[in-house]
Write a protein that holds these residues in place. Sequence first.
Motif, short mmCIF file in Angstrom:
data_model
loop_
_atom_site.label_atom_id
_atom_site.label_comp_id
_atom_site.label_asym_id
_atom_site.label_seq_id
_atom_site.Cartn_x
_atom_site.Cartn_y
_atom_site.Cartn_z
N GLN A 194 -15.62 -25.63 7.65
CA GLN A 194 -16.44 -25.89 8.84
C GLN A 194 -15.50 -26.17 10.00
N ALA A 195 -15.47 -25.24 10.95
CA ALA A 195 -14.59 -25.37 12.11
C ALA A 195 -15.31 -26.05 13.27
N SER A 196 -14.54 -26.77 14.06
CA SER A 196 -15.09 -27.43 15.25
C SER A 196 -13.99 -27.64 16.27
N GLY A 197 -14.39 -28.07 17.47
CA GLY A 197 -13.41 -28.43 18.48
C GLY A 197 -13.25 -27.46 19.63
N LEU A 246 -8.41 -27.94 17.55
CA LEU A 246 -9.44 -27.45 16.63
C LEU A 246 -9.27 -28.12 15.28
N SER A 247 -10.40 -28.37 14.63
CA SER A 247 -10.40 -28.95 13.29
C SER A 247 -11.17 -28.03 12.35
N CYS A 248 -10.83 -28.10 11.08
CA CYS A 248 -11.53 -27.31 10.07
C CYS A 248 -11.60 -28.14 8.79
N THR A 274 -8.58 -31.45 5.60
CA THR A 274 -8.83 -30.88 6.93
C THR A 274 -7.57 -30.22 7.47
N TYR A 321 -5.85 -28.40 11.12
CA TYR A 321 -5.95 -28.54 12.57
C TYR A 321 -5.15 -27.44 13.26
N GLN A 371 -16.81 -20.64 10.00
CA GLN A 371 -17.47 -19.94 11.10
C GLN A 371 -16.59 -20.08 12.34
N THR A 414 -15.23 -20.95 16.08
CA THR A 414 -15.46 -21.92 17.14
C THR A 414 -14.89 -21.31 18.42
#
Length: 121
Positions: free
Chosen positions: A4-7, A19-21, A76, A78, A113, A115
């Motif tokens: 799950q990617a975010s940021g 970015l984080s995953c 995680t 990054y 997914q 980001t």
Amino acid sequence: VQLQASGGGLVQAGGSLRLSCAASGRTFGDYAISWFRQAPGKEREFVAAMSARGSYYYADSVKGRFTISRDNGKNTLYLQMNTLEPEDTAAYYCATNPRGVYYQAARWDYWGQGTLVTVSS
């Protein structure tokens, strides 16, 4: 393994993003990790990777500006992105696999997914 990617977000040229995953399903300390990106109308391209043993690999276009890292305790990975340029605008994807580092996207088994990162000039 689920990722799950975010940021991602909108940032001005010269700015920074991290970015984080987050990985779930199993620990990935013995897996290689990577980030790829895909701009509109272009193929997915390699950005950075880190082997399970701690070797680093970067695309020439991001070398010296981006840093890949991992926290195995948090499961995680990054991507610290500094001095961002409009050319860095793309959807960024994290990936992992148990065999090692590859520059070809097709050789990575598990993907998060995308980001979206947008860098304005």
